[in-house]
Design an enzyme around this catalytic site. Structure first.
Site, PDB file in Angstrom:
ATOM      1  N   ASP A 148       0.901  -1.254   0.288  1.00  0.00           N
ATOM      2  CA  ASP A 148       0.066   0.102   0.054  1.00  0.00           C
ATOM      3  C   ASP A 148       0.861   1.204   0.057  1.00  0.00           C
ATOM      4  O   ASP A 148       0.430   2.546  -0.600  1.00  0.00           O
ATOM      5  CB  ASP A 148      -1.077   0.031   1.223  1.00  0.00           C
ATOM      6  CG  ASP A 148      -2.181   0.854   0.767  1.00  0.00           C
ATOM      7  OD1 ASP A 148      -2.859   0.482   0.028  1.00  0.00           O
ATOM      8  OD2 ASP A 148      -2.708   1.505   1.761  1.00  0.00           O
ATOM      9  N   TYR A 183     -10.886   5.400   8.514  1.00  0.00           N
ATOM     10  CA  TYR A 183     -11.664   5.202   7.505  1.00  0.00           C
ATOM     11  C   TYR A 183     -13.153   5.569   7.464  1.00  0.00           C
ATOM     12  O   TYR A 183     -14.050   5.625   6.493  1.00  0.00           O
ATOM     13  CB  TYR A 183     -11.484   3.865   6.658  1.00  0.00           C
ATOM     14  CG  TYR A 183     -10.134   4.172   6.104  1.00  0.00           C
ATOM     15  CD1 TYR A 183      -9.760   4.720   5.060  1.00  0.00           C
ATOM     16  CD2 TYR A 183      -8.945   3.145   6.564  1.00  0.00           C
ATOM     17  CE1 TYR A 183      -8.481   5.110   4.332  1.00  0.00           C
ATOM     18  CE2 TYR A 183      -7.510   3.276   5.970  1.00  0.00           C
ATOM     19  CZ  TYR A 183      -7.515   4.034   5.054  1.00  0.00           C
ATOM     20  OH  TYR A 183      -6.290   4.298   4.324  1.00  0.00           O
ATOM     21  N   TYR A 238     -13.345   2.226   0.787  1.00  0.00           N
ATOM     22  CA  TYR A 238     -12.537   2.188   2.197  1.00  0.00           C
ATOM     23  C   TYR A 238     -13.690   2.983   3.156  1.00  0.00           C
ATOM     24  O   TYR A 238     -13.846   2.796   4.384  1.00  0.00           O
ATOM     25  CB  TYR A 238     -11.322   3.126   2.283  1.00  0.00           C
ATOM     26  CG  TYR A 238     -10.279   2.030   2.019  1.00  0.00           C
ATOM     27  CD1 TYR A 238     -10.202   1.103   0.758  1.00  0.00           C
ATOM     28  CD2 TYR A 238      -9.142   1.759   2.830  1.00  0.00           C
ATOM     29  CE1 TYR A 238      -9.160   0.183   0.907  1.00  0.00           C
ATOM     30  CE2 TYR A 238      -7.990   1.073   2.778  1.00  0.00           C
ATOM     31  CZ  TYR A 238      -8.129   0.062   1.513  1.00  0.00           C
ATOM     32  OH  TYR A 238      -7.080  -0.930   1.475  1.00  0.00           O
ATOM     33  N   GLU A 269      -9.896  -3.642  -5.993  1.00  0.00           N
ATOM     34  CA  GLU A 269      -9.976  -3.162  -4.754  1.00  0.00           C
ATOM     35  C   GLU A 269     -10.107  -4.732  -4.037  1.00  0.00           C
ATOM     36  O   GLU A 269      -9.239  -4.768  -2.909  1.00  0.00           O
ATOM     37  CB  GLU A 269     -10.905  -2.269  -4.321  1.00  0.00           C
ATOM     38  CG  GLU A 269     -10.517  -0.913  -4.365  1.00  0.00           C
ATOM     39  CD  GLU A 269      -9.439  -0.429  -3.360  1.00  0.00           C
ATOM     40  OE1 GLU A 269      -9.303  -0.974  -2.331  1.00  0.00           O
ATOM     41  OE2 GLU A 269      -8.971   0.698  -3.910  1.00  0.00           O
TER      42      GLU A 269
HETATM   43  C1  LIG Z   1      -5.482  -0.204  -2.124  1.00  0.00           C
HETATM   44  C2  LIG Z   1      -5.894   0.792  -1.300  1.00  0.00           C
HETATM   45  N1  LIG Z   1      -7.130   1.406  -1.642  1.00  0.00           N
HETATM   46  C3  LIG Z   1      -7.713   2.541  -0.949  1.00  0.00           C
HETATM   47  C4  LIG Z   1      -7.198   3.149  -0.166  1.00  0.00           C
HETATM   48  C5  LIG Z   1      -7.364   3.948   0.668  1.00  0.00           C
HETATM   49  N2  LIG Z   1      -7.384   5.312   0.136  1.00  0.00           N
HETATM   50  C6  LIG Z   1      -6.538   5.604  -0.780  1.00  0.00           C
HETATM   51  S1  LIG Z   1      -6.376   7.346  -1.477  1.00  0.00           S
HETATM   52  C7  LIG Z   1      -7.657   7.733  -0.514  1.00  0.00           C
HETATM   53  C8  LIG Z   1      -8.302   9.109  -0.629  1.00  0.00           C
HETATM   54  C9  LIG Z   1      -7.762   9.796  -1.680  1.00  0.00           C
HETATM   55  O1  LIG Z   1      -7.986  10.914  -2.082  1.00  0.00           O
HETATM   56  C10 LIG Z   1      -8.131   6.727   0.229  1.00  0.00           C
HETATM   57  C11 LIG Z   1      -9.133   6.738   0.951  1.00  0.00           C
HETATM   58  C12 LIG Z   1      -5.865   2.619   0.221  1.00  0.00           C
HETATM   59  N3  LIG Z   1      -4.939   3.233   1.239  1.00  0.00           N
HETATM   60  N4  LIG Z   1      -5.408   1.527  -0.527  1.00  0.00           N
END
Ligand SMILES: Cc1ncc(C[n+]2csc(CCO)c2C)c(N)n1
Length: 231
Positions: free
Chosen positions: A44, A165, A139, A207
């Site tokens: 990540d 989240y 998320y 995802e």
């Molecule tokens: C695989 C993966 N998917 C989603 C997120 C969560 N996330 C990433 S960027 C963002 C908002 C950006 O404006 C959010 C909520 C993560 N950490 N890893």
């Protein structure tokens, strides 16, 4: 029905599969295997670095300063805020965050980031937004669901992750994505809307696959001595 609601409706089976994923369930139950947490953070961290670059590409599609400001703020959010949920996973796994940085992207993380890059290099602003939206959207729904179903107290190992989240900020980001997607869809022809739906569904699938990648500690099929660049 709003176009963004239609996207969400079409992706409903994928969102439900994400809520039922053993990694996601494990966050609620407070028992994700340590190796899965470590793999997740390693991947990540690189995923989010690429996400910032993709936001940079998205800026190049903007025609208004308002849209530019949104993406600029999101780069700040990814760089400065998303370290908190990563730190939570590292604490539970008993590892130092600094030791998990600079890993090569595993196949699924590579696939997912390239999919978003392709949409933002070759597509319109609407296609770019549709490819990026499942990231905050899934998320936000996971966080909100775990917050209401588990209602974790501070002793819960993933209290910080769920609070982060499930909080309103990620909800507001998701709603801004929805509003911008709707505005683009108003101006778009049928072909562009088909592409927006296709990008949204693929990112939602990826995802889901990202959780599986971490849970199963996915690697490239042939192990090499040297680690190749994450780019
Ligand atoms: C695989 C993966 N998917 C989603 C997120 C969560 N996330 C990433 S960027 C963002 C908002 C950006 O404006 C959010 C909520 C993560 N950490 N890893």
């Amino acid at each position: 029905m709003r176009f963004s609601e239609k996207l969400r409706q079409e992706a409903d089976p994928i969102f439900n599969a994400i809520f039922e994923h053993p990694f996601v369930k494990g966050i609620g139950e407070g028992n994700v295997p340590k190796q899965a947490l470590i793999h997740y953070v390693m991947q990540d961290y690189e995923y989010l670095t690429t996400f910032c670059r993709i936001y940079g590409l998205a800026v190049s599609k903007c025609t208004t300063r308002e849209d530019m400001t949104f993406f600029q703020e999101q780069i700040g959010f990814v760089l400065n805020e998303e370290i908190h949920p990563h730190n939570n996973f590292c604490e539970v796994a008993g590892v130092r965050y600094e030791d998990l940085q600079k890993a090569p992207l595993a196949p699924t993380a590579h696939h997912y980031t390239r999919h978003m890059m392709e949409a933002s290099i070759n597509g319109s602003l609407g296609e770019t937004l549709a490819a990026l939206a499942p990231c905050p959207w899934t998320y936000w729904e996971i966080g909100r669901k775990l917050k209401s179903e588990v209602n974790p107290d501070k002793q819960h190992p993933f209290y910080d992750w769920i609070s982060f989240y499930g909080n309103d900020e990620v909800g507001t980001i998701t709603e801004t994505f929805m509003a911008k997607i709707d505005a683009c869809a108003e101006q778009a022809g049928e072909r562009e809307k088909e592409l927006m739906l296709s990008h949204f569904l693929k990112s939602s699938q990826l995802e889901h696959q990202f959780w599986t990648m971490a849970y199963e500690q996915e690697e490239w099929p042939v192990r090499l001595q040297s680690s190749i660049s994450s780019l």
